[in-house]
Design an enzyme around this catalytic site. Structure first.
Site, PDB file in Angstrom:
ATOM      1  N   SER A 147       0.859  -1.195   0.000  1.00  0.00           N
ATOM      2  CA  SER A 147       0.000   0.000   0.000  1.00  0.00           C
ATOM      3  C   SER A 147       0.884   1.231   0.000  1.00  0.00           C
ATOM      4  O   SER A 147       1.996   1.209   0.536  1.00  0.00           O
ATOM      5  CB  SER A 147      -0.880   0.026   1.253  1.00  0.00           C
ATOM      6  OG  SER A 147      -1.528   1.275   1.368  1.00  0.00           O
ATOM      7  N   TYR A 160      -1.323  -0.916  10.541  1.00  0.00           N
ATOM      8  CA  TYR A 160      -1.533  -1.574   9.232  1.00  0.00           C
ATOM      9  C   TYR A 160      -0.476  -1.065   8.249  1.00  0.00           C
ATOM     10  O   TYR A 160       0.167  -1.846   7.543  1.00  0.00           O
ATOM     11  CB  TYR A 160      -2.950  -1.246   8.758  1.00  0.00           C
ATOM     12  CG  TYR A 160      -3.243  -1.414   7.288  1.00  0.00           C
ATOM     13  CD1 TYR A 160      -3.674  -2.641   6.780  1.00  0.00           C
ATOM     14  CD2 TYR A 160      -3.142  -0.334   6.401  1.00  0.00           C
ATOM     15  CE1 TYR A 160      -3.978  -2.783   5.424  1.00  0.00           C
ATOM     16  CE2 TYR A 160      -3.444  -0.469   5.061  1.00  0.00           C
ATOM     17  CZ  TYR A 160      -3.860  -1.698   4.572  1.00  0.00           C
ATOM     18  OH  TYR A 160      -4.162  -1.835   3.239  1.00  0.00           O
ATOM     19  N   LYS A 164       2.594  -2.814   5.935  1.00  0.00           N
ATOM     20  CA  LYS A 164       2.744  -2.598   4.490  1.00  0.00           C
ATOM     21  C   LYS A 164       4.165  -2.094   4.177  1.00  0.00           C
ATOM     22  O   LYS A 164       4.751  -2.457   3.150  1.00  0.00           O
ATOM     23  CB  LYS A 164       1.687  -1.618   3.986  1.00  0.00           C
ATOM     24  CG  LYS A 164       0.262  -2.159   4.083  1.00  0.00           C
ATOM     25  CD  LYS A 164       0.078  -3.391   3.225  1.00  0.00           C
ATOM     26  CE  LYS A 164      -1.348  -3.864   3.144  1.00  0.00           C
ATOM     27  NZ  LYS A 164      -1.522  -4.996   2.216  1.00  0.00           N
TER      28      LYS A 164
HETATM   29  N1  LIG Z   1      -8.712  -0.791  -1.435  1.00  0.00           N
HETATM   30  C1  LIG Z   1      -7.724   0.054  -1.186  1.00  0.00           C
HETATM   31  O1  LIG Z   1      -7.902   1.283  -1.155  1.00  0.00           O
HETATM   32  C2  LIG Z   1      -6.326  -0.484  -0.996  1.00  0.00           C
HETATM   33  C3  LIG Z   1      -5.275   0.444  -0.963  1.00  0.00           C
HETATM   34  C4  LIG Z   1      -3.982  -0.010  -0.781  1.00  0.00           C
HETATM   35  C5  LIG Z   1      -3.736  -1.364  -0.622  1.00  0.00           C
HETATM   36  N2  LIG Z   1      -4.781  -2.239  -0.641  1.00  0.00           N
HETATM   37  C6  LIG Z   1      -4.466  -3.664  -0.460  1.00  0.00           C
HETATM   38  O2  LIG Z   1      -5.026  -4.416  -1.512  1.00  0.00           O
HETATM   39  C7  LIG Z   1      -5.285  -5.744  -1.056  1.00  0.00           C
HETATM   40  C8  LIG Z   1      -6.691  -6.166  -1.432  1.00  0.00           C
HETATM   41  O3  LIG Z   1      -7.614  -5.287  -0.825  1.00  0.00           O
HETATM   42  P1  LIG Z   1      -9.070  -4.999  -1.405  1.00  0.00           P
HETATM   43  O4  LIG Z   1      -9.266  -3.547  -1.329  1.00  0.00           O
HETATM   44  O5  LIG Z   1      -9.270  -5.705  -2.695  1.00  0.00           O
HETATM   45  O6  LIG Z   1      -9.957  -5.680  -0.247  1.00  0.00           O
HETATM   46  P2  LIG Z   1     -11.406  -6.346  -0.298  1.00  0.00           P
HETATM   47  O7  LIG Z   1     -12.213  -5.868  -1.429  1.00  0.00           O
HETATM   48  O8  LIG Z   1     -11.925  -6.188   1.081  1.00  0.00           O
HETATM   49  O9  LIG Z   1     -11.074  -7.896  -0.569  1.00  0.00           O
HETATM   50  C9  LIG Z   1     -10.314  -8.596   0.377  1.00  0.00           C
HETATM   51  C10 LIG Z   1     -10.148 -10.036  -0.081  1.00  0.00           C
HETATM   52  O10 LIG Z   1      -9.267 -10.683   0.820  1.00  0.00           O
HETATM   53  C11 LIG Z   1      -9.937 -11.783   1.455  1.00  0.00           C
HETATM   54  N3  LIG Z   1      -9.394 -11.851   2.818  1.00  0.00           N
HETATM   55  C12 LIG Z   1      -9.511 -10.960   3.815  1.00  0.00           C
HETATM   56  N4  LIG Z   1      -8.820 -11.389   4.899  1.00  0.00           N
HETATM   57  C13 LIG Z   1      -8.244 -12.569   4.543  1.00  0.00           C
HETATM   58  C14 LIG Z   1      -7.410 -13.500   5.203  1.00  0.00           C
HETATM   59  N5  LIG Z   1      -7.022 -13.318   6.479  1.00  0.00           N
HETATM   60  N6  LIG Z   1      -7.009 -14.603   4.545  1.00  0.00           N
HETATM   61  C15 LIG Z   1      -7.406 -14.817   3.256  1.00  0.00           C
HETATM   62  N7  LIG Z   1      -8.185 -13.973   2.582  1.00  0.00           N
HETATM   63  C16 LIG Z   1      -8.601 -12.859   3.220  1.00  0.00           C
HETATM   64  C17 LIG Z   1     -11.426 -11.477   1.332  1.00  0.00           C
HETATM   65  O11 LIG Z   1     -12.244 -12.632   1.341  1.00  0.00           O
HETATM   66  P3  LIG Z   1     -12.737 -13.330   2.727  1.00  0.00           P
HETATM   67  O12 LIG Z   1     -13.378 -12.259   3.541  1.00  0.00           O
HETATM   68  O13 LIG Z   1     -13.654 -14.416   2.298  1.00  0.00           O
HETATM   69  O14 LIG Z   1     -11.484 -13.874   3.347  1.00  0.00           O
HETATM   70  C18 LIG Z   1     -11.442 -10.843  -0.062  1.00  0.00           C
HETATM   71  O15 LIG Z   1     -11.342 -11.843  -1.051  1.00  0.00           O
HETATM   72  C19 LIG Z   1      -4.982  -5.726   0.447  1.00  0.00           C
HETATM   73  O16 LIG Z   1      -3.677  -6.203   0.667  1.00  0.00           O
HETATM   74  C20 LIG Z   1      -5.052  -4.261   0.798  1.00  0.00           C
HETATM   75  O17 LIG Z   1      -4.267  -3.945   1.940  1.00  0.00           O
HETATM   76  C21 LIG Z   1      -6.062  -1.842  -0.834  1.00  0.00           C
END
Ligand SMILES: NC(=O)c1ccc[n+]([C@@H]2O[C@H](COP(=O)([O-])OP(=O)(O)OC[C@H]3O[C@@H](n4cnc5c(N)ncnc54)[C@H](OP(=O)(O)O)[C@@H]3O)[C@@H](O)[C@H]2O)c1
Length: 258
Positions: A147, A160, A164
């Site tokens: 991130s 968090y 990262k």
């Molecule tokens: N969205 C943003 O603004 C943003 C910004 C920077 C970085 N990121 C990073 O991008 C990545 C994906 O985020 P996203 O925004 O796509 O999130 P999201 O839409 O909430 O999706 C999260 C995914 O991870 C799974 N998950 C959550 N906890 C888990 C665990 N302990 N073990 C296995 N699977 C798990 C969830 O399914 P289940 O609930 O079924 O496990 C879901 O498939 C993360 O690493 C996040 O930190 C996101």
């Protein structure tokens, strides 16, 4: 342009049932790969599988219920990928957790431990499994979804963000340790419109974007495009690096908030 660049390859994606992980699964499958999606909930994985199979592409889709913070579940997922497909070319460490909002002074040990276990140690545990199963002998690419928070200070999600930041360092360390067989790179996204960040962007999108150089938030597809580049031979001389995708947020002058 990207069709076929992962032909016949196999990719394991943690957190693959929605958001960024699902978009990466779509991009990899469109590029010719078989994909293995891992997440904690079976119903979300079943929906994700149907969504992927609804788009014409040769690659198969396999799902595994696995928590990214449990090393034995990582091993089971990689074992299933190897049994089903016989190879594992790409690992995307995408799943993350963020159980604590607030100042570091108030952080309790149990939420600190969970954050490290999933976000920081998880990427090592999954990479170890992929390395021993396939990559040490045959090569491969690891893509870590970190991130932009790992590069800045934030009033609410400092711990968090610290995990990262650790991912960015561990990406370089693993690149050093696993080369030349495997390449290890990271992506540092800014704010992306997914469930994880919905509370941040939903009610404030116009304010959040008005000063951004590119005037919009990220989409899961923006991150997936970069993840495809890092998995493919187009990045074959690149390892230990972080691609920042943030609409230009880090390019703002000091004092101007994105
Ligand atoms: N969205 C943003 O603004 C943003 C910004 C920077 C970085 N990121 C990073 O991008 C990545 C994906 O985020 P996203 O925004 O796509 O999130 P999201 O839409 O909430 O999706 C999260 C995914 O991870 C799974 N998950 C959550 N906890 C888990 C665990 N302990 N073990 C296995 N699977 C798990 C969830 O399914 P289940 O609930 O079924 O496990 C879901 O498939 C993360 O690493 C996040 O930190 C996101």
């Amino acid at each position: 342009m990207t069709r076929g660049v992962l032909d016949g390859q196999v990719a394991v994606i943690t957190g693959g049932s929605r958001g960024i992980g699902l978009a990466i699964g779509q991009a990899y499958r469109a590029a010719g790969a078989h994909v293995v999606l891992a997440a904690r909930k079976a119903d979300g994985l079943a929906e994700a599988r149907s969504e992927l199979l609804g788009v014409a592409a040769a690659g198969e889709v396999h799902t595994v219920v696995a928590n990214a913070g449990e090393p034995e579940q990582a091993q089971r997922c990689v074992d299933e990928a190897m049994e089903r497909f016989g190879r594992l070319d790409v690992l995307v460490n995408n799943a993350a957790t963020n159980p604590y909002h607030g100042e570091l002074i108030g952080l309790d040990p149990s939420r600190a431990e969970k954050t490290v276990r999933v976000n920081q140690y998880g990427m090592i545990a999954w990479t170890r499994c992929a390395w021993h199963a396939w990559m040490a002998e045959h090569g491969g690419a690891v893509v870590n979804i970190a991130s932009v928070g790992g590069l800045i200070v934030d009033p609410h999600i400092g711990y968090y963000n610290a995990t990262k930041a650790a991912m960015l360092h561990l990406t370089r360390q693993l690149a050093y340790e696993l080369g030349p067989a495997a390449r290890v790179n990271a992506i540092a996204p800014g704010l992306v419109k997914t469930e994880l960040a919905r509370a941040v962007w939903e009610v404030r999108e116009p304010i959040l974007t008005e000063k951004l150089p590119l005037r919009r938030l990220g989409t899961p597809e923006d991150v997936a495009n970069a993840a495809l580049f890092l998995a493919s031979d187009a990045s074959s001389w690149m390892t230990g690096q972080t691609l920042v995708l943030d609409g230009g947020a880090l390019a703002l002058p000091i004092g101007v908030e994105g």
